[in-house]
Design a protein around this motif. Structure first.
Motif, mmCIF file in Angstrom:
data_model
loop_
_atom_site.group_PDB
_atom_site.id
_atom_site.type_symbol
_atom_site.label_atom_id
_atom_site.label_comp_id
_atom_site.label_asym_id
_atom_site.label_seq_id
_atom_site.Cartn_x
_atom_site.Cartn_y
_atom_site.Cartn_z
ATOM 1 N N TYR A 131 25.003 81.337 -62.052
ATOM 2 C CA TYR A 131 25.698 81.193 -60.765
ATOM 3 C C TYR A 131 26.429 79.859 -60.656
ATOM 4 C CZ TYR A 131 21.262 78.774 -60.078
ATOM 5 O OH TYR A 131 20.188 77.952 -60.250
ATOM 6 N N GLY A 132 26.279 78.985 -61.681
ATOM 7 C CA GLY A 132 26.903 77.665 -61.618
ATOM 8 C C GLY A 132 25.974 76.627 -62.216
ATOM 9 N N TRP A 133 25.465 75.669 -61.351
ATOM 10 C CA TRP A 133 24.535 74.649 -61.831
ATOM 11 C C TRP A 133 23.283 74.622 -60.969
ATOM 12 C CZ3 TRP A 133 26.018 72.128 -66.228
ATOM 13 C CH2 TRP A 133 27.364 72.116 -66.550
ATOM 14 N N SER A 134 22.142 74.399 -61.684
ATOM 15 C CA SER A 134 20.944 74.028 -60.905
ATOM 16 C C SER A 134 20.719 72.546 -61.140
ATOM 17 C CB SER A 134 19.725 74.845 -61.353
ATOM 18 O OG SER A 134 19.378 74.526 -62.665
ATOM 19 N N THR A 135 19.942 71.936 -60.258
ATOM 20 C CA THR A 135 19.820 70.472 -60.297
ATOM 21 C C THR A 135 18.475 70.047 -60.847
ATOM 22 O OG1 THR A 135 19.064 70.537 -58.045
ATOM 23 C CG2 THR A 135 21.395 70.071 -58.384
ATOM 24 N N VAL A 136 18.473 68.792 -61.376
ATOM 25 C CA VAL A 136 17.229 68.212 -61.885
ATOM 26 C C VAL A 136 17.024 66.875 -61.174
ATOM 27 C CG1 VAL A 136 16.025 67.308 -63.905
ATOM 28 C CG2 VAL A 136 17.541 69.293 -64.127
ATOM 29 N N TRP A 137 15.868 66.710 -60.539
ATOM 30 C CA TRP A 137 15.578 65.479 -59.818
ATOM 31 C C TRP A 137 15.114 64.400 -60.774
ATOM 32 C CZ3 TRP A 137 16.032 64.295 -54.602
ATOM 33 C CH2 TRP A 137 16.560 65.337 -53.799
ATOM 34 N N ALA A 138 15.342 63.175 -60.355
ATOM 35 C CA ALA A 138 15.003 62.036 -61.210
ATOM 36 C C ALA A 138 13.504 61.963 -61.430
ATOM 37 C CB ALA A 138 15.493 60.738 -60.588
ATOM 38 N N GLY A 139 12.756 62.487 -60.518
ATOM 39 C CA GLY A 139 11.293 62.441 -60.681
ATOM 40 C C GLY A 139 10.638 62.811 -59.366
ATOM 41 N N TRP A 140 9.324 62.849 -59.318
ATOM 42 C CA TRP A 140 8.596 63.226 -58.118
ATOM 43 C C TRP A 140 8.809 62.231 -56.978
ATOM 44 C CZ3 TRP A 140 6.628 67.753 -57.013
ATOM 45 C CH2 TRP A 140 6.336 68.631 -58.055
ATOM 46 N N LEU A 141 8.722 60.968 -57.333
ATOM 47 C CA LEU A 141 8.762 59.944 -56.278
ATOM 48 C C LEU A 141 10.059 59.986 -55.459
ATOM 49 C CD1 LEU A 141 7.200 57.574 -54.948
ATOM 50 C CD2 LEU A 141 8.507 56.060 -56.471
ATOM 51 N N PRO A 142 11.267 59.894 -56.147
ATOM 52 C CA PRO A 142 12.487 59.944 -55.327
ATOM 53 C C PRO A 142 12.586 61.230 -54.540
ATOM 54 C CG PRO A 142 12.995 60.012 -57.691
ATOM 55 C CD PRO A 142 11.546 59.700 -57.579
ATOM 56 N N MET A 143 12.110 62.321 -55.137
ATOM 57 C CA MET A 143 12.190 63.586 -54.442
ATOM 58 C C MET A 143 11.335 63.581 -53.167
ATOM 59 S SD MET A 143 11.119 67.280 -55.775
ATOM 60 C CE MET A 143 9.473 67.007 -55.209
ATOM 61 N N VAL A 144 10.129 63.050 -53.313
ATOM 62 C CA VAL A 144 9.219 63.009 -52.156
ATOM 63 C C VAL A 144 9.770 62.096 -51.070
ATOM 64 C CG1 VAL A 144 6.944 62.228 -51.379
ATOM 65 C CG2 VAL A 144 7.161 63.630 -53.435
ATOM 66 N N VAL A 145 10.305 60.950 -51.510
ATOM 67 C CA VAL A 145 10.871 60.014 -50.524
ATOM 68 C C VAL A 145 11.995 60.702 -49.747
ATOM 69 C CG1 VAL A 145 12.253 57.909 -50.270
ATOM 70 C CG2 VAL A 145 10.230 57.918 -51.735
ATOM 71 N N PHE A 146 12.896 61.377 -50.499
ATOM 72 C CA PHE A 146 14.018 62.035 -49.832
ATOM 73 C C PHE A 146 13.512 63.154 -48.916
ATOM 74 C CE2 PHE A 146 17.438 65.178 -49.539
ATOM 75 C CZ PHE A 146 18.424 64.379 -48.997
ATOM 76 N N SER A 147 12.522 63.902 -49.402
ATOM 77 C CA SER A 147 11.975 64.992 -48.593
ATOM 78 C C SER A 147 11.382 64.472 -47.289
ATOM 79 C CB SER A 147 10.895 65.750 -49.364
ATOM 80 O OG SER A 147 11.455 66.289 -50.524
ATOM 81 N N CYS A 148 10.628 63.401 -47.440
ATOM 82 C CA CYS A 148 10.010 62.812 -46.236
ATOM 83 C C CYS A 148 11.090 62.449 -45.228
ATOM 84 C CB CYS A 148 9.211 61.561 -46.593
ATOM 85 S SG CYS A 148 7.691 61.985 -47.402
#
Lengths: 705, 149
Positions: A131-148
């Motif tokens: 369908y195009g591109w899926s993304t890969v996060w830099a790691g758990w920590l940045p992802m959690v920070v952004f999610s929060c």
């Protein structure tokens, strides 16, 4: 290009287009409204995000994809901030947005996360998908920070919307609030799954499509705006709100009487739940107060309207609530009767107040009717109200006295004076409110009263309320009269019997002198002369004592007395007695006071005689009569520059037979000042003196304290 | 000396003596009839009691009447004199002791012909009585009853 990718790209483009339309729509509704602008800003975030994602999925390489994702981050990195602002505004917390620090913090927060992405700290890689591109996060920590970050802000929005829903009064507001809860909630779940959780788990089946899911939310906002007029206020909306929240019960019914809708007050009044009234007949819930039947509805259908009718609302629990009812038929566009609109005002409280008022009125009426003192109201010199006691006191039939002139009821001696005082009191002068007054009965007899006056408002203009007590027949007065009679008898007896022996002493001494003159030496004659002088002095004492007691008993007749003229007259008389004396009289003009003329003359005579007497040893003298202010009231004074007195003995001045000078120096019996004091006291005033030996004396007196 | 007699109604013997002396000092030498109380005065004037059968053609030219009298007091004597045709026009001079008595007399002002206050100062009393006697005995016309008698 495969189908999946096409669908993906098209859906993102569609989302973008919808966001742009919504921006135009919101700004069109009210381009100047802050809430519209913040809403447009939020939608702009989504639009940028959606458009950038179109190019992202279309990107040929990972590097190109990174560029477009960074572009998209302008939207997805910052959107929670304007969204929060929008919710704050919508829920009435606009004060926070006026705080620059708060706004700046929001901008910084949004910029911080966009910058994080651009710095390569959030999404760092891409995997090619059908369908195009899926993304890969830099790691758990940045992802959690952004999610929060976004979860907290959107959570706050949901909380605000829930709070609004709870407090909302109208159904419209509640529906709006619910839309604002459901939107972010759905988006939060789906978006987190597609853009955070799946990429984190390296599940690439679903594309990161949060911005498409957000359409649900944005669509909800659009619906709210369209359906409920969010961010605009129209008369129709206001009317609906008013009808729903107004205090009076509102019922709409079809022409056959079946109830179509009822507002909250109607449900409350009738004790029904929402919808319970629908379909019931109007005449089964509201009935005529008098007949208890549908009489008023018949009248309504005949006439087309009724207004302010007393009716009873039959509540669900069987109780009847008194209401004031208005109803009218409403017509459709063609002018045919379409239904009945009914407004009922709850009269329970009103009836209770009315009843209380009536009870209170009855209580005070009884109090006034049965009072042992006369109570009345007069205005512009005419008696407008009198209780039975006042009428009886004045010798009238209970209703006969109302409408009479006040002046005619006052003893002629006091009439002008009292009427003038009454006028001054109504004009706001500080006139005495309670005093003794002689009134005239219908038959002309005099009645002694104690009257109390109060200025009140009656029929919109000032009037005087009077309470009148007949003191002519009080026990104390009778006792006083009896005591006075006894005192009179005593005085008569004293005057007659005490003087008789004195006459004998004087008379026979004189006879002795006449007949035995040639057989007496000078010493003997001197002794007899002293006997005669002493008996004559005692006769004077008796006379003065009687004078003093007369002052206490004499009837007083109040009128305005010209004290200045009186002082001048007395001064003239004094000058005639000793024309050779050089005494300058200074009399202030215009000193008048209410009082008994003959008694006040006695006061002035005593004071001026005193001044005249105690200046006799000075070759030149000055005697002054005048007025000074003492505690806001006039104090009249007589000042001389004669012998004066020692202030240490000032207290003795007014005691009968107390003298500060011996009789050889200044003759007198010591009764004049005591007499003056009694008269002044009878006028409700006081008398006092200041003096200094050989410097003169001042006697002050006031009338009516 | 004519038959003009003066009647003195007075209970105090000192006052009687002093009044007689004052009259004498004023050279009034008319016959003086003395009554010690109101009842005695009325008996004399109406020929009753001890004075029964008295010639009622002889009436005093003037009556000096004290107010405070035993038995029947002065004002009552005056009232009865005025109520009777024979004595209605007799000149009556009331002797008073004080202003209190003058006040009392105000109610009867028209019925007393005159009044004098008995001053404690004897010389002033003498002068007052002298003037009084002169007036009533010399200047005043006698009532018609006496003249026809």
């Amino acid at each position: 290009m495969n189908v999946l990718r096409l669908v993906n790209i098209l859906s993102h483009f569609t989302a973008f287009a919808i966001y742009v339309c919504l921006i135009v729509f919101v700004l069109h509704k009210n381009p100047k409204g802050l809430i519209n602008r913040i809403c447009a800003l939020t939608l702009a975030c989504f639009a940028v995000w959606g458009l950038a994602v179109v190019f992202f999925h279309n990107a040929a390489s990972a590097g190109e994809a990174m560029f477009w994702l960074n572009m998209a981050s302008l939207g997805w990195g910052s959107f929670p901030v304007p969204v929060l602002w929008f919710y704050l505004l919508f829920t009435g917390h606009d004060k926070l947005l006026k705080n620059r620090l708060f706004v700046a913090a929001g901008v910084l927060l949004a910029a911080f996360f966009v910058r994080l992405q651009w710095a390569g700290c959030l999404i760092v890689d891409f995997i090619r998908q059908p369908y195009g591109w899926s993304t890969v996060w830099a790691g758990w920590l940045p992802m959690v920070v952004f999610s929060c970050y976004y979860a907290l802000l959107i959570g706050a929005c949901i909380f605000l919307a829930i709070d609004l829903e709870r407090k909302a009064r109208s159904r419209r507001e509640k529906s709006q609030a619910r839309l604002l809860i459901a939107g972010p909630l759905i988006t939060l779940c789906l978006g987190s799954l597609s853009d955070i959780i799946f990429p984190a788990l390296r599940i690439g089946v679903i594309p990161p499509a949060a911005v498409v899911f957000i359409l649900v939310w944005a669509g909800g906002l659009g619906y709210a705006i369209f359906r409920y007029g969010l961010m605009t206020l129209t008369p129709a909306m206001a009317a609906a709100d008013i009808l729903e929240t107004m205090g009076d019960a509102l019922l709409l019914a079809k022409m056959d009487g079946a109830i179509v809708s009822a507002n909250r007050a109607a449900l409350g009044l009738l004790g029904c739940g929402a919808g319970e009234l629908t379909g019931r007949r109007l005449d089964s819930v509201i009935v005529d107060e008098k007949s208890g039947g549908p009489a008023l509805w018949r009248e309504m259908s005949e006439r087309g309207w009724i207004t302010g009718r007393d009716a009873i609302c039959l509540a669900q629990n069987g109780s009847g609530v008194p209401v004031s009812l208005s109803a009218a038929t409403v017509k459709d566009k063609e002018g045919d009767p379409a239904g009945v609109v009914t407004v009922a005002h709850d009269m329970t409280e009103h009836r209770r107040l009315e009843l209380d008022l009536r009870k209170s009125e009855r209580k005070y009426r009884a109090l006034v009717e049965h009072a042992l003192i006369g109570i009345g109201i007069h205005q512009n010199g005419v008696l407008l109200f009198a209780n039975p006691k006042l009428a009886a006191l004045l010798g009238y039939a209970p209703e006969g006295v109302v409408g009479s002139e006040i002046a005619g009821m006052i003893h002629p001696d006091e009439r002008d004076f009292v009427m003038a005082r009454s006028r001054r009191r109504q004009a706001g002068g500080g006139e005495p409110e309670t005093y003794e007054l002689r009134l005239l009965k219908k038959d002309g007899n005099v009645v002694h009263t104690l009257i109390s006056n109060a200025v009140i408002e009656y029929n919109g203009s000032p009037a005087t309320m009077i309470t009148v007590a007949d003191i002519g027949d009080t026990k104390a007065r009778k006792e006083l009269e009896l005591a006075n009679k006894e005192l009179e008898a005593f005085s008569y007896s004293v005057s007659h019997d005490l003087r008789a022996p004195l006459r004998s002493i004087d008379g026979f001494s004189q006879a002795f002198l006449d007949d035995y003159e040639d057989r007496m030496d000078a010493q003997g004659k001197e002794y007899l002369r002293r006997v005669r002088a002493a008996s004559q002095r005692m006769a004077r004492l008796i006379d003065d004592l009687l004078k003093l007691s007369r002052v206490t008993r004499a009837d007083m007749s109040y009128r305005q007395v010209d004290l200045s003229a009186m002082a001048k007259a007395i001064a003239g008389e004094l000058k005639e007695t000793n024309p050779e004396r050089a005494v300058e009289f200074v009399v202030a003009e215009g000193a008048t006071a209410p009082g008994d003329a003959s008694l006040l003359r006695a006061v002035l005579e005593n004071l001026l005689n005193n001044a005249w007497k105690y200046t006799a040893r000075h070759p030149r003298a000055r005697i002054e009569f005048g007025v000074v202010e003492q505690d806001g009231r006039p104090a009249y004074f007589v000042r001389d520059d004669g012998a004066g007195f020692d202030m240490a003995y000032a207290g003795k001045l007014f005691t009968p037979f107390q003298r500060l000078h011996d009789s050889a120096e200044f003759e007198g019996t010591g009764i004049g000042l005591a007499t003056a004091q009694r008269i002044v006291r009878r006028h409700g005033g006081r008398i006092w003196a200041e003096g200094e030996v050989e410097k003169g004396a001042v006697f002050y007196f006031t009338l009516q304290s | 000396m004519d038959k003009r007699i003066i009647m003195l109604v007075e209970d105090n013997p000192d006052d009687v003596d002093l009044t007689l002396r004052a009259l004498k000092k004023g050279n009034i030498l008319n016959e003086i009839v003395i009554a010690r109380d109101g009842a005695e005065a009325l008996d004399y004037l109406f020929g009753a009691g001890a004075h029964a059968g008295r010639d009622l053609g002889v009436m005093p030219a003037v009556i000096l009447l004290d107010l405070k009298l035993p038995k029947i007091e002065g004002l009552e004597v005056l009232r009865r004199l005025r109520a009777d045709a024979r004595t209605r026009l007799l000149p009556v001079v009331v002797l008073t002791s004080s202003r209190e008595e003058q006040d009392l007399l105000n109610g009867y002002a028209s019925s007393a012909n005159s009044y004098i206050r008995k001053p404690v100062d004897f010389s002033r009393f003498v002068e007052a009585v002298r003037q009084l006697g002169m007036y009533w005995l010399l200047l005043n016309e006698l009532p018609p009853l006496q003249r026809t008698a």
